[in-house]
Design a protein around this motif. Sequence first.
Motif, PDB file in Angstrom:
ATOM      1  N   ASN A   1       0.830  -1.213   0.000  1.00 53.67           N
ATOM      2  CA  ASN A   1       0.000   0.000   0.000  1.00 53.67           C
ATOM      3  C   ASN A   1       0.858   1.253   0.000  1.00 53.67           C
ATOM      4  N   ARG A   2       1.956   1.223   0.788  1.00 50.19           N
ATOM      5  CA  ARG A   2       2.835   2.406   0.831  1.00 50.19           C
ATOM      6  C   ARG A   2       3.537   2.593  -0.509  1.00 50.19           C
ATOM      7  N   ILE A   3       3.950   1.485  -1.133  1.00 55.07           N
ATOM      8  CA  ILE A   3       4.656   1.573  -2.418  1.00 55.07           C
ATOM      9  C   ILE A   3       3.714   2.108  -3.508  1.00 55.07           C
ATOM     10  N   ILE A   4       2.486   1.609  -3.510  1.00 55.01           N
ATOM     11  CA  ILE A   4       1.510   2.087  -4.501  1.00 55.01           C
ATOM     12  C   ILE A   4       1.189   3.566  -4.248  1.00 55.01           C
ATOM     13  N   ALA A   5       1.052   3.922  -2.959  1.00 59.67           N
ATOM     14  CA  ALA A   5       0.776   5.338  -2.627  1.00 59.67           C
ATOM     15  C   ALA A   5       1.910   6.223  -3.139  1.00 59.67           C
ATOM     16  N   ALA A   6       3.156   5.744  -3.007  1.00 59.32           N
ATOM     17  CA  ALA A   6       4.307   6.516  -3.520  1.00 59.32           C
ATOM     18  C   ALA A   6       4.194   6.656  -5.039  1.00 59.32           C
ATOM     19  N   GLY A   7       3.763   5.589  -5.699  1.00 64.13           N
ATOM     20  CA  GLY A   7       3.582   5.641  -7.155  1.00 64.13           C
ATOM     21  C   GLY A   7       2.602   6.725  -7.554  1.00 64.13           C
ATOM     22  N   THR A   8       1.547   6.853  -6.781  1.00 65.42           N
ATOM     23  CA  THR A   8       0.488   7.803  -7.145  1.00 65.42           C
ATOM     24  C   THR A   8       0.866   9.258  -6.834  1.00 65.42           C
ATOM     25  N   GLN A   9       2.054   9.473  -6.238  1.00 66.67           N
ATOM     26  CA  GLN A   9       2.556  10.843  -6.031  1.00 66.67           C
ATOM     27  C   GLN A   9       3.304  11.341  -7.269  1.00 66.67           C
ATOM     28  N   ALA A  10       3.487  10.481  -8.253  1.00 62.75           N
ATOM     29  CA  ALA A  10       4.280  10.849  -9.435  1.00 62.75           C
ATOM     30  C   ALA A  10       3.583  11.939 -10.244  1.00 62.75           C
ATOM     31  N   PRO A  11       4.371  12.715 -10.999  1.00 60.54           N
ATOM     32  CA  PRO A  11       3.725  13.653 -11.923  1.00 60.54           C
ATOM     33  C   PRO A  11       2.993  12.876 -13.012  1.00 60.54           C
ATOM     34  N   SER A  12       1.924  13.461 -13.553  1.00 59.81           N
ATOM     35  CA  SER A  12       1.233  12.788 -14.674  1.00 59.81           C
ATOM     36  C   SER A  12       0.752  13.847 -15.654  1.00 59.81           C
ATOM     37  N   ALA A  13       0.772  13.494 -16.932  1.00 63.80           N
ATOM     38  CA  ALA A  13       0.393  14.454 -17.972  1.00 63.80           C
ATOM     39  C   ALA A  13      -1.031  14.933 -17.730  1.00 63.80           C
ATOM     40  N   GLY A  14      -1.191  16.251 -17.674  1.00 56.63           N
ATOM     41  CA  GLY A  14      -2.517  16.838 -17.433  1.00 56.63           C
ATOM     42  C   GLY A  14      -3.063  16.471 -16.060  1.00 56.63           C
ATOM     43  N   ASN A  15      -2.190  16.016 -15.182  1.00 57.31           N
ATOM     44  CA  ASN A  15      -2.599  15.545 -13.835  1.00 57.31           C
ATOM     45  C   ASN A  15      -3.736  14.530 -13.914  1.00 57.31           C
ATOM     46  N   ARG A  16      -3.691  13.692 -14.956  1.00 54.58           N
ATOM     47  CA  ARG A  16      -4.814  12.753 -15.125  1.00 54.58           C
ATOM     48  C   ARG A  16      -4.719  11.540 -14.200  1.00 54.58           C
ATOM     49  N   GLN A  17      -3.523  11.264 -13.716  1.00 55.73           N
ATOM     50  CA  GLN A  17      -3.355  10.154 -12.746  1.00 55.73           C
ATOM     51  C   GLN A  17      -4.096   8.901 -13.238  1.00 55.73           C
ATOM     52  N   SER A  18      -3.866   8.568 -14.489  1.00 47.81           N
ATOM     53  CA  SER A  18      -4.714   7.523 -15.082  1.00 47.81           C
ATOM     54  C   SER A  18      -4.192   6.107 -14.810  1.00 47.81           C
ATOM     55  N   TRP A  19      -3.319   5.959 -13.821  1.00 45.67           N
ATOM     56  CA  TRP A  19      -2.798   4.638 -13.481  1.00 45.67           C
ATOM     57  C   TRP A  19      -3.823   3.796 -12.744  1.00 45.67           C
ATOM     58  N   GLU A  20      -3.760   2.507 -12.974  1.00 49.53           N
ATOM     59  CA  GLU A  20      -4.598   1.519 -12.271  1.00 49.53           C
ATOM     60  C   GLU A  20      -3.654   0.386 -11.874  1.00 49.53           C
ATOM     61  N   PHE A  21      -3.861  -0.166 -10.694  1.00 47.74           N
ATOM     62  CA  PHE A  21      -2.991  -1.222 -10.184  1.00 47.74           C
ATOM     63  C   PHE A  21      -3.819  -2.481  -9.946  1.00 47.74           C
ATOM     64  N   ILE A  22      -3.314  -3.605 -10.396  1.00 46.21           N
ATOM     65  CA  ILE A  22      -3.960  -4.881 -10.046  1.00 46.21           C
ATOM     66  C   ILE A  22      -2.969  -5.676  -9.207  1.00 46.21           C
ATOM     67  N   ILE A  23      -3.320  -5.901  -7.937  1.00 46.78           N
ATOM     68  CA  ILE A  23      -2.497  -6.772  -7.098  1.00 46.78           C
ATOM     69  C   ILE A  23      -2.943  -8.203  -7.390  1.00 46.78           C
ATOM     70  N   ILE A  24      -1.980  -9.049  -7.740  1.00 48.45           N
ATOM     71  CA  ILE A  24      -2.327 -10.447  -8.015  1.00 48.45           C
ATOM     72  C   ILE A  24      -1.737 -11.305  -6.904  1.00 48.45           C
ATOM     73  N   ASP A  25      -2.617 -11.907  -6.098  1.00 49.75           N
ATOM     74  CA  ASP A  25      -2.110 -12.793  -5.050  1.00 49.75           C
ATOM     75  C   ASP A  25      -2.669 -14.204  -5.180  1.00 49.75           C
ATOM     76  N   ASP A  26      -3.345 -14.463  -6.288  1.00 45.95           N
ATOM     77  CA  ASP A  26      -3.825 -15.809  -6.584  1.00 45.95           C
ATOM     78  C   ASP A  26      -2.666 -16.580  -7.238  1.00 45.95           C
ATOM     79  N   PRO A  27      -2.151 -17.628  -6.559  1.00 47.64           N
ATOM     80  CA  PRO A  27      -0.980 -18.339  -7.080  1.00 47.64           C
ATOM     81  C   PRO A  27      -1.180 -18.860  -8.510  1.00 47.64           C
ATOM     82  N   GLY A  28      -2.399 -19.285  -8.817  1.00 47.66           N
ATOM     83  CA  GLY A  28      -2.682 -19.799 -10.165  1.00 47.66           C
ATOM     84  C   GLY A  28      -2.506 -18.716 -11.219  1.00 47.66           C
ATOM     85  N   LEU A  29      -2.978 -17.503 -10.898  1.00 47.76           N
ATOM     86  CA  LEU A  29      -2.851 -16.374 -11.845  1.00 47.76           C
ATOM     87  C   LEU A  29      -1.382 -15.964 -12.000  1.00 47.76           C
ATOM     88  N   ILE A  30      -0.661 -15.930 -10.865  1.00 52.91           N
ATOM     89  CA  ILE A  30       0.767 -15.565 -10.925  1.00 52.91           C
ATOM     90  C   ILE A  30       1.494 -16.554 -11.840  1.00 52.91           C
TER      91      ILE A  30
END
Length: 189
Positions: free
Chosen positions: A26-55
């Motif tokens: 959560n802290r690492i993702i929060a740090a990511g979302t502090q980054a500059p973004s074009a037009g301040n659109r912050q259009s990033w989306e994060f998918i945490i994958i913790d299902d071993p089958g999906l990994i």
Amino acid sequence: MDLYEAIRKRRTIRKFKGPATEKQLNRIIAAGTQAPSAGNRQSWEFIIIDDPGLIQKVSTIKYKLNLVYKFPDIEKCQSPEQIAASQGPAQRESFANASLVMIYHRKRGRFQDASAWLCIENMSLAAVAEGLGLRIATFWGKAIGEINQLLHVPEEFKLAAALSIGVPAEEPVKKIHRQEGSWLHRNGF
Ligand SMILES: Cc1cc2nc3c(=O)[nH]c(=O)nc-3n(C[C@H](O)[C@H](O)[C@H](O)COP(=O)(O)O)c2cc1C
């Protein structure tokens, strides 16, 4: 930790002995979302994958991709260790014993991809601050479609990278640095 020290310490880690905790993620993702973004659109989306089958499925897609990957001539500054680390088996192993976070951005709008990569760099430095290792995995061609289908990603989003984050189980591979200053020009190229 001093920022310059974190920048110096950041290296790609491809072997892990345990995942990040949920709080660290959560802290690492929060740090990511502090980054500059074009037009301040912050259009990033994060998918945490913790299902071993999906990994496992994502890692197999990456393994197959890098089984046939050859460094072009332009990438001559790769050390033998780096070349070995880019091959299929190493690429698959990097998903083991680590947390997996996929970073997406909106396709629409200028420089949304660049913004996602700035977010990724923030996350890379935050991982250093957490005492964790991080590996960026990138995908191209048909592999991207396979992953999007696997993760039910809507059409308007594009995959930037997959990040393996966890407790390091290796020293970083030897890296060849360009000669200091060889990149610098003044008043023209
Ligand atoms: C755009 C980008 C794509 C990358 N893709 C991969 C990848 O698919 N697999 C991988 O193991 N490392 C990948 N890396 C990590 C690089 O191999 C690594 O940053 C480079 O060898 C320099 O080493 P360092 O990060 O330890 O300084 C990528 C890095 C960047 C910036």
